[in-house]
Each structure stands twice: as C-alpha cells, then as structure tokens.
Motif scaffolding. Structure first.
Motif, PDB file in Angstrom:
ATOM      1  N   LEU A  18       0.827  -1.201   0.000  1.00 25.92           N
ATOM      2  CA  LEU A  18       0.000   0.000   0.000  1.00 25.92           C
ATOM      3  C   LEU A  18       0.863   1.254   0.000  1.00 25.92           C
ATOM      4  O   LEU A  18       1.870   1.317   0.696  1.00 25.92           O
TER       5      LEU A  18
ATOM      6  N   GLN B 161      -5.097   7.670   5.307  1.00 23.44           N
ATOM      7  CA  GLN B 161      -6.512   7.364   5.180  1.00 23.44           C
ATOM      8  C   GLN B 161      -6.775   5.899   5.531  1.00 23.44           C
ATOM      9  O   GLN B 161      -5.833   5.095   5.609  1.00 23.44           O
TER      10      GLN B 161
ATOM     11  N   TRP C 135      -7.694   3.517   3.842  1.00 20.79           N
ATOM     12  CA  TRP C 135      -7.312   2.543   2.823  1.00 20.79           C
ATOM     13  C   TRP C 135      -5.793   2.349   2.719  1.00 20.79           C
ATOM     14  O   TRP C 135      -5.293   1.752   1.786  1.00 20.79           O
ATOM     15  N   HIS C 136      -5.064   2.853   3.704  1.00 16.66           N
ATOM     16  CA  HIS C 136      -3.610   2.679   3.705  1.00 16.66           C
ATOM     17  C   HIS C 136      -3.152   1.584   4.671  1.00 16.66           C
ATOM     18  O   HIS C 136      -1.960   1.471   4.967  1.00 16.66           O
TER      19      HIS C 136
ATOM     20  N   TRP D 258      -4.232  -2.713   5.807  1.00 13.97           N
ATOM     21  CA  TRP D 258      -5.079  -3.885   5.601  1.00 13.97           C
ATOM     22  C   TRP D 258      -5.859  -4.178   6.879  1.00 13.97           C
ATOM     23  O   TRP D 258      -5.295  -4.234   7.964  1.00 13.97           O
TER      24      TRP D 258
ATOM     25  N   SER E 197      -6.839  -0.057  10.116  1.00 14.28           N
ATOM     26  CA  SER E 197      -7.095   1.140   9.314  1.00 14.28           C
ATOM     27  C   SER E 197      -7.520   2.310  10.186  1.00 14.28           C
ATOM     28  O   SER E 197      -7.041   3.430  10.028  1.00 14.28           O
TER      29      SER E 197
ATOM     30  N   LYS F 140     -14.275   1.571   3.107  1.00 15.48           N
ATOM     31  CA  LYS F 140     -13.175   1.759   2.156  1.00 15.48           C
ATOM     32  C   LYS F 140     -11.869   1.110   2.622  1.00 15.48           C
ATOM     33  O   LYS F 140     -10.866   1.178   1.914  1.00 15.48           O
ATOM     34  N   SER F 141     -11.889   0.496   3.784  1.00 13.42           N
ATOM     35  CA  SER F 141     -10.678  -0.171   4.268  1.00 13.42           C
ATOM     36  C   SER F 141     -10.466  -1.465   3.490  1.00 13.42           C
ATOM     37  O   SER F 141     -11.379  -2.284   3.389  1.00 13.42           O
ATOM     38  N   PRO F 142      -9.275  -1.681   2.944  1.00 15.49           N
ATOM     39  CA  PRO F 142      -9.015  -2.949   2.246  1.00 15.49           C
ATOM     40  C   PRO F 142      -9.026  -4.107   3.232  1.00 15.49           C
ATOM     41  O   PRO F 142      -8.446  -4.019   4.307  1.00 15.49           O
TER      42      PRO F 142
ATOM     43  N   LEU G 210      -6.798  -2.216  -5.691  1.00 17.23           N
ATOM     44  CA  LEU G 210      -6.866  -0.980  -4.904  1.00 17.23           C
ATOM     45  C   LEU G 210      -6.234   0.182  -5.651  1.00 17.23           C
ATOM     46  O   LEU G 210      -6.724   1.318  -5.596  1.00 17.23           O
TER      47      LEU G 210
ATOM     48  N   THR H 176      -8.574   1.866  -8.106  1.00 14.74           N
ATOM     49  CA  THR H 176      -9.838   2.452  -7.637  1.00 14.74           C
ATOM     50  C   THR H 176      -9.656   3.925  -7.296  1.00 14.74           C
ATOM     51  O   THR H 176      -8.544   4.400  -7.104  1.00 14.74           O
TER      52      THR H 176
END
Length: 346
Positions: free
Chosen positions: A256, A270, A272-273, A275, A293, A311-313, A343, A346
């Motif tokens: 990421l 954020q 999404w940075h 897992w 996250s 939005k969290s992977p 990811l 997106t």
C-alpha cells in the motif's frame, strides 16, 4: 457481558503456562492457539463490520474494565517469563521441548507484550507509557516506542517507512530492512529532537540511551539470578517476539502506498492505507489490532472502540492466518498482489 469476550486474550499466556508445566506435546502451547486454532476457526467465520454509535462509544471509553485488561498483562508476562527461565534452568528438558517452549513464550511476549505495549504507547498518561516501555523491555524492542509513534505513524505507506512492506518484497527481506532501519530510525528521531533542544546526543536526556540501558539491566538481572544460559533464552524469546511483530507489520501495510502530491508531500493517512480484518477471534486475541485502518486514521482511539470502514481494504483471512501465509512468499504474492492492483485502480 459481551465485553467479557476480551478475557479470551488471556488464553495466550495460559496456554504457554500449560505447555511449560506439562511439557511433551503440549510444549508449543500458545502456538497451537495462535497459529492452529484461530486460523482454522476464522476460515469459517469472517466476523462483522459493525460499529458502535456515539453513545455506546462514550460508555466504553468511560469503562475502566478495558484499561485494567491491558494493565494485568504486565504482571502476567513477568510471571510467565520468570517461570520459563526457571523451567529451562532447573528442569531437564529435551531439545524439542526447549525449542517449542521458547517459541511459545516468545509468541506470548509478542501478543500480550509488544501488542499491548503498542496500545499503551499511544496513551497520554506517563504511567501507561511507562508500562508500554516495560513490556517492550521483555521483548528487547524498546526503540519501537520511539520509532513507531514518531516515525511509522508519520511515514506509513511511503518509501521513508521501514515498517511498510513493499510489493513483491519477501517477508524475510522485510525483516532485515524493518528491524535494522527501524532501530536506526529511532536513534535519528531522538537525535533530531535533542538537536532542536540544543541537548547533546550523549546525554541522559536521550531516551534511546535510557531504553537500551533498561534492556541491559534486564538481561544482567536474569544472568545474576538464573545464569548466562538463561540470558540466551531471554534473548531468544525477544527475537521471536519482535520478528512476529515485524510479520504483523508486513501484513498490515503490504504493497500500500500514499499518493505524492504536487507539492512533494504525501497525502494524509486514510483508512485505505492499512489492511483490515474483521475476523472476530483475531480481533479479540490481538485487542482489536486487526482494525488497523482506523488505528492509523486516528491513533489515539482506544482499542475497544476502533471502527471498520467500508473503504478499508480487507484481508482474505484473519491476521494469524495471513501471517502464516506470509511465510510462503510465492503463495502470499499470488494471494495479495491482485488485491493491491485492484486498490491501485480504484
């Protein structure tokens, strides 16, 4: 009553104690719990992404039960390590039993040692920060207090962060990079702080010097009480503990990256940075670390109210299972690289 579920985190030291006491095939103790039972159960249970409303969050923040659960890990870990050192010194054990007992206690030194130290290290209370440093001393990883809070959280998901694993980077290469560069980073961070205050690097004000001294005193004390062989085993459980921590780091941020802005700075951190994993058992066992996250999005948020973001992977399995897969780089890359690519698009 639902909050009592966090008592399950104490299964880790309990299983290690049982292994030490009975030995034989029970020697691996906490390994069975962390890397056999939990990953197996989580294959069939993905957990949930529910969050608390504001009223419930405030209620849980006011409940000291969650803090006491953390504090109790300090005497529990101290007692477990003492019993371990006594056992390997005065009880006749086979090489097989010595190996797995060391592995088992090392796992606990990571889960209720470094992991709890991580949570307490983000608190503002000097007492809680002191407990954090004490727990890190057992793992011989006290520099983590400085590098993680003032380095990793600032540089996460950028090339400047030793604790962010890169795409196609094998776990074993990451271990060396994160361990050694993280240690060097802690010295640099503390040096920069002292320079701004016009304080010499070789000073008692240098927290890195104090933290290293605490570790030396810890090992010397073990040597005086149990002998030099026990010192080697204390170092061994520390190595197991911090390599497991670095394995968690590897899983948490694999591949990421934060975007670099036109002004040369990176975008703010954020959800999404990191897992995420909502698998229930792993969440309880690791005091909600798997909702990573939100931890990076707001590092001061206490573990009992960490949130899940859409939005969290999400990892395809829980943290313990992901850690196991990461030990097999080709399989890890096959499982994760396509997710990283999705990811990025997106």
């Amino acid at each position: 009553m639902k909050d009592l579920k966090y008592l399950l985190a104490y299964v880790a030291p309990l299983s290690a104690f049982v292994g030490l006491y009975f030995q034989g095939w029970l020697s691996p103790g906490s390994f069975y719990v962390a890397f056999v039972f939990i990953p197996f159960v989580e294959l069939f249970n993905e957990g949930n992404s529910d969050n608390f409303n504001e009223e419930v969050e405030q209620s849980k923040l006011a409940d000291k039960f969650f803090d006491i659960l953390l504090y109790l890990n300090v005497p529990i870990l101290f007692a477990l390590i003492t019993y371990f050192l006594y056992t390997i010194t005065y009880v006749s054990l086979s090489n097989w039993e010595l190996f797995f007992s060391t592995l088992s206690v090392g796992i606990v030194t990571s889960t209720i040692g470094i992991n709890v130290a991580h949570e307490l290290g983000h608190r503002q209370s000097k007492i809680e920060q002191g407990l954090s440093k004490l727990l890190l001393t057992f793992a011989l990883y006290t520099h983590f207090f400085i590098e993680h809070n003032r380095g990793h959280h600032k540089n996460v998901a950028t090339p400047a962060d030793p604790a962010t694993s890169r795409l196609n980077e094998p776990l074993y290469a990451f271990w060396f990079r994160s361990v050694f560069l993280g240690y060097a980073s802690a010295w640099k961070i503390e040096h920069d702080r002292l320079r701004k205050l016009d304080i010499p690097l070789l000073s008692w004000q240098n927290e890195m010097i104090r933290l290293q001294l605490f570790q030396v005193i810890y090992l010397l004390t073990i040597g005086l009480i149990f002998g030099p062989i026990a010192v080697l085993y204390a170092i061994a459980i520390g190595i197991v503990a911090f390599l497991l921590l670095e394995t968690v780091n590897y899983v948490e941020h694999y591949g990421l990256q934060r975007k670099r802005l036109p002004n040369g700075k990176y975008e703010s951190v954020q959800p999404w940075h990191s897992w995420n994993s909502n698998h229930d058992l792993g969440r309880i066992y690791l005091y909600e670390l798997t909702r990573h996250s939100d931890h990076h999005f707001k590092s001061t948020r206490k573990y009992q109210i960490l949130r899940s973001y859409d939005k969290s992977p999400q990892l395809p399995m829980g943290y313990p299972g992901s850690m196991l897969v990461s030990f097999l780089p080709p399989i890890w890359f096959k499982m994760m690289n396509k997710r990283v690519a999705e990811l990025a698009n997106t």
